[in-house]
Design a protein around this motif. Structure first.
Motif, PDB file in Angstrom:
ATOM      1  N   UNK A  27      36.989  33.608  47.958  1.00  0.00           N
ATOM      2  CA  UNK A  27      38.253  34.064  47.376  1.00  0.00           C
ATOM      3  C   UNK A  27      38.079  35.232  46.409  1.00  0.00           C
ATOM      4  N   UNK A  28      37.002  35.204  45.606  1.00  0.00           N
ATOM      5  CA  UNK A  28      36.846  36.270  44.621  1.00  0.00           C
ATOM      6  C   UNK A  28      36.682  37.626  45.303  1.00  0.00           C
ATOM      7  N   UNK A  29      35.755  37.699  46.281  1.00  0.00           N
ATOM      8  CA  UNK A  29      35.557  39.004  46.911  1.00  0.00           C
ATOM      9  C   UNK A  29      36.797  39.401  47.715  1.00  0.00           C
ATOM     10  N   UNK A  30      37.551  38.413  48.226  1.00  0.00           N
ATOM     11  CA  UNK A  30      38.782  38.762  48.948  1.00  0.00           C
ATOM     12  C   UNK A  30      39.803  39.364  47.998  1.00  0.00           C
ATOM     13  N   UNK A  31      39.900  38.830  46.772  1.00  0.00           N
ATOM     14  CA  UNK A  31      40.843  39.410  45.809  1.00  0.00           C
ATOM     15  C   UNK A  31      40.410  40.802  45.396  1.00  0.00           C
ATOM     16  N   UNK A  32      39.098  40.983  45.213  1.00  0.00           N
ATOM     17  CA  UNK A  32      38.580  42.314  44.913  1.00  0.00           C
ATOM     18  C   UNK A  32      38.882  43.266  46.074  1.00  0.00           C
ATOM     19  N   UNK A  85      43.216  32.164  39.653  1.00  0.00           N
ATOM     20  CA  UNK A  85      43.030  32.337  38.216  1.00  0.00           C
ATOM     21  C   UNK A  85      41.602  32.800  37.914  1.00  0.00           C
ATOM     22  N   UNK A  86      40.641  32.142  38.582  1.00  0.00           N
ATOM     23  CA  UNK A  86      39.231  32.446  38.328  1.00  0.00           C
ATOM     24  C   UNK A  86      38.909  33.898  38.652  1.00  0.00           C
ATOM     25  N   UNK A  87      39.465  34.382  39.773  1.00  0.00           N
ATOM     26  CA  UNK A  87      39.137  35.736  40.212  1.00  0.00           C
ATOM     27  C   UNK A  87      40.142  36.749  39.697  1.00  0.00           C
ATOM     28  N   UNK A  88      41.102  36.296  38.899  1.00  0.00           N
ATOM     29  CA  UNK A  88      42.184  37.175  38.463  1.00  0.00           C
ATOM     30  C   UNK A  88      41.722  38.474  37.841  1.00  0.00           C
ATOM     31  N   UNK A  89      40.785  38.379  36.883  1.00  0.00           N
ATOM     32  CA  UNK A  89      40.356  39.586  36.189  1.00  0.00           C
ATOM     33  C   UNK A  89      39.659  40.571  37.122  1.00  0.00           C
ATOM     34  N   UNK A  90      38.790  40.044  38.002  1.00  0.00           N
ATOM     35  CA  UNK A  90      38.128  40.970  38.944  1.00  0.00           C
ATOM     36  C   UNK A  90      39.168  41.628  39.838  1.00  0.00           C
ATOM     37  N   UNK A  91      40.204  40.846  40.195  1.00  0.00           N
ATOM     38  CA  UNK A  91      41.257  41.401  41.045  1.00  0.00           C
ATOM     39  C   UNK A  91      41.994  42.524  40.348  1.00  0.00           C
ATOM     40  N   UNK A  92      42.334  42.317  39.080  1.00  0.00           N
ATOM     41  CA  UNK A  92      43.085  43.337  38.349  1.00  0.00           C
ATOM     42  C   UNK A  92      42.249  44.595  38.151  1.00  0.00           C
ATOM     43  N   UNK A  93      40.958  44.412  37.795  1.00  0.00           N
ATOM     44  CA  UNK A  93      40.157  45.637  37.600  1.00  0.00           C
ATOM     45  C   UNK A  93      39.938  46.336  38.933  1.00  0.00           C
ATOM     46  N   UNK A  94      39.817  45.551  40.020  1.00  0.00           N
ATOM     47  CA  UNK A  94      39.665  46.175  41.339  1.00  0.00           C
ATOM     48  C   UNK A  94      40.886  47.023  41.678  1.00  0.00           C
ATOM     49  N   UNK A  95      42.074  46.581  41.242  1.00  0.00           N
ATOM     50  CA  UNK A  95      43.294  47.348  41.514  1.00  0.00           C
ATOM     51  C   UNK A  95      43.214  48.745  40.904  1.00  0.00           C
ATOM     52  N   UNK A 153      44.303  35.397  49.308  1.00  0.00           N
ATOM     53  CA  UNK A 153      43.646  35.984  48.140  1.00  0.00           C
ATOM     54  C   UNK A 153      43.654  37.507  48.201  1.00  0.00           C
ATOM     55  N   UNK A 154      43.395  38.057  49.394  1.00  0.00           N
ATOM     56  CA  UNK A 154      43.451  39.514  49.530  1.00  0.00           C
ATOM     57  C   UNK A 154      44.868  40.023  49.359  1.00  0.00           C
ATOM     58  N   UNK A 155      45.826  39.298  49.967  1.00  0.00           N
ATOM     59  CA  UNK A 155      47.212  39.773  49.953  1.00  0.00           C
ATOM     60  C   UNK A 155      47.787  39.756  48.546  1.00  0.00           C
ATOM     61  N   UNK A 156      47.404  38.737  47.755  1.00  0.00           N
ATOM     62  CA  UNK A 156      48.042  38.614  46.449  1.00  0.00           C
ATOM     63  C   UNK A 156      47.727  39.818  45.568  1.00  0.00           C
ATOM     64  N   UNK A 157      46.535  40.398  45.681  1.00  0.00           N
ATOM     65  CA  UNK A 157      46.264  41.609  44.888  1.00  0.00           C
ATOM     66  C   UNK A 157      46.789  42.861  45.582  1.00  0.00           C
ATOM     67  N   UNK A 158      46.633  42.922  46.913  1.00  0.00           N
ATOM     68  CA  UNK A 158      47.014  44.152  47.614  1.00  0.00           C
ATOM     69  C   UNK A 158      48.486  44.489  47.412  1.00  0.00           C
ATOM     70  N   UNK A 159      49.327  43.465  47.240  1.00  0.00           N
ATOM     71  CA  UNK A 159      50.756  43.767  47.123  1.00  0.00           C
ATOM     72  C   UNK A 159      51.106  44.429  45.789  1.00  0.00           C
ATOM     73  N   UNK A 160      50.176  44.452  44.837  1.00  0.00           N
ATOM     74  CA  UNK A 160      50.440  45.156  43.583  1.00  0.00           C
ATOM     75  C   UNK A 160      49.980  46.614  43.641  1.00  0.00           C
ATOM     76  N   UNK A 161      49.182  46.932  44.646  1.00  0.00           N
ATOM     77  CA  UNK A 161      48.504  48.227  44.700  1.00  0.00           C
ATOM     78  C   UNK A 161      49.481  49.400  44.839  1.00  0.00           C
ATOM     79  N   UNK A 162      50.396  49.274  45.812  1.00  0.00           N
ATOM     80  CA  UNK A 162      51.327  50.376  46.043  1.00  0.00           C
ATOM     81  C   UNK A 162      52.158  50.652  44.788  1.00  0.00           C
ATOM     82  N   UNK A 215      33.054  46.901  47.143  1.00  0.00           N
ATOM     83  CA  UNK A 215      33.379  45.462  47.128  1.00  0.00           C
ATOM     84  C   UNK A 215      32.248  44.622  46.538  1.00  0.00           C
ATOM     85  N   UNK A 216      30.998  44.796  47.014  1.00  0.00           N
ATOM     86  CA  UNK A 216      29.941  43.952  46.447  1.00  0.00           C
ATOM     87  C   UNK A 216      29.701  44.220  44.963  1.00  0.00           C
ATOM     88  N   UNK A 217      29.924  45.472  44.527  1.00  0.00           N
ATOM     89  CA  UNK A 217      29.700  45.791  43.115  1.00  0.00           C
ATOM     90  C   UNK A 217      30.673  45.040  42.213  1.00  0.00           C
TER      91      UNK A 217
END
Lengths: 254, 140
Positions: free
Chosen positions: A195-200, A102-112, A225-234, B109-111
């Motif tokens: 976890x945050x950087x892994x989601x990013x 939840x905490x890293x959710x937004x960074x994960x979505x923008x990273x997508x 954490x990485x997998x949960x965002x990566x699976x939305x990418x494709x 990633x770091x950014x």
């Protein structure tokens, strides 16, 4: 004698793969211990050994599925195929914390979104520098650079030539393989330890196999954490590339 | 029973993949949109709920833990299935595009993950809440 042995192997494909992967990992962990004193993780070496075996399988048979194209190793395809892979990836969520997600959710979505766009632009730029100027080819290669599924899906949708589609798949494969091999080596330079950087990371790189393999070799507790965002990418790539990004590319390059 | 954990995992995955397919159809995309991710979030929430009420038995947790620990071997089998020869056959354009995309991804990633560095401690406590964690974290 040999025929009986080969029959035993082909009749029990999944069991053979358990044995082979176990032996491969044993060798890899021994190498990691003895040669690198544990500095290169055993699973990173095991993944590289796996890719080498896949290359040999591909060269020997001319097939597309690496080692599993050799009939006595067909079980590797079952063990490493989509079904069990996704099952095990979902299982890693057993160790994940929802608060972190939840905490890293937004960074994960923008990273997508940024991840799909970045890969796409890079793919288009490289294709341009190799002399492609039509929007259809550029878009397809850009999509393939995102992942090797987006490339052919896009190419089929907008009518790219089969040569361009092949290039797009290969570009995605190269990115995926490099992500698998390279992640443990770059992890400490890019702050990949929480976890945050892994989601990013999952959102930026996007290749599920690459992120999953790379994080496994870096630090298994980051995998969910990485997998949960990566699976939305494709999915996002298949959504954006043939539509918005294609229209933009056509507007620019005609 | 061990199978309860495995079945829970299987049910989460099937529901997640189903929703991923529906989402794909809804968006008009020929792909599963985040099915595995949806399944993961479901599993995290359900495990959390059951554990707080003491309804997730240790054998059931072992069933989940086993597949979580099989993850790395499965990923290695996956790497042995990759079309490595095909990737190299794609020629210099494919190789350059793939390499450049990976490098630029790494640079970003770091950014994008700024401010996430302090959270490291919380992971240590929270990860692998149940079952044996030795076989999952055997990498270090």
């Amino acid at each position: 004698m040999f025929e009986t042995l080969s029959n035993v192997f082909t009749d029990n494909p999944l069991i053979v793969s358990f044995a082979i992967i176990g032996i491969t990992m044993y060798i890899a962990y021994k190498l990691s211990d003895k040669l690198t004193r544990g500095r290169i993780h055993g699973s990173a070496i095991a993944i590289i050994l796996g890719l080498v075996l896949a290359y040999l399988g591909g060269v020997l048979t001319g097939g597309e599925k690496g080692l599993s194209d050799i009939s006595i190793f067909a079980g590797i395809g079952l063990m490493g195929g989509g079904m069990l892979r996704d099952f095990a990836i979902v299982a890693t969520a057993f160790g994940a914390s929802f608060d972190e997600i939840k905490k890293a959710g937004m960074s994960g979505v923008s990273a997508l979104f940024i991840g799909v766009l970045l890969s796409y632009v890079v793919g288009v730029a490289v294709a341009l520098s190799f002399g492609y100027t039509d929007a259809v080819s550029l878009t397809t290669i850009g999509g393939g650079t995102a992942t090797y599924i987006v490339g052919p899906v896009t190419g089929a949708a907008i009518g790219a030539s089969s040569e361009v589609i092949t290039i797009s798949i290969a570009a995605g494969l190269v990115k995926s393989i490099l992500t698998m091999i390279g992640t443990p080596f770059v992890a400490k330079y890019i702050g990949l330890n929480n976890p945050r950087s892994a989601m990013v990371y999952g959102g930026l790189m996007g290749t599920t196999s690459g992120v999953a393999g790379g994080l496994a070799a870096t630090d298994p507790k980051l995998v969910p954490y990485g997998a949960v965002t990566a699976t939305f990418y494709t999915g996002l790539g298949c959504l954006m590339v043939p539509s918005v990004l294609f229209l933009m590319t056509r507007a620019i390059f005609g | 029973m061990v199978i309860f954990g495995v079945a829970l995992l299987a049910i989460c995955m099937l529901i997640g993949i189903f929703f991923g397919e529906i989402l794909g159809l809804f968006l008009g995309v020929e792909a599963n949109v985040g099915g595995v991710g949806i399944a993961m979030i479901m599993l995290v929430l359900i495990v959390d709920y059951l554990k707080k009420r003491g309804k997730l038995s240790l054998p059931a947790q072992d069933g989940l833990g086993f597949w979580s620990a099989m993850y790395i071997p499965i990923v290695i089998a996956m790497s042995a299935n990759q079309n490595v020869a095909g990737a190299l056959d794609g020629g210099p354009l494919a190789i350059m595009a793939g390499v450049a995309a990976a490098l630029i991804g790494w640079l970003f990633v770091p950014l994008l993950s700024k401010g996430g560095l302090q959270t490291e401690e919380t992971v240590e406590e929270n990860t692998f809440i149940g079952g044996e964690n030795k076989n999952v974290r055997n990498i270090k």
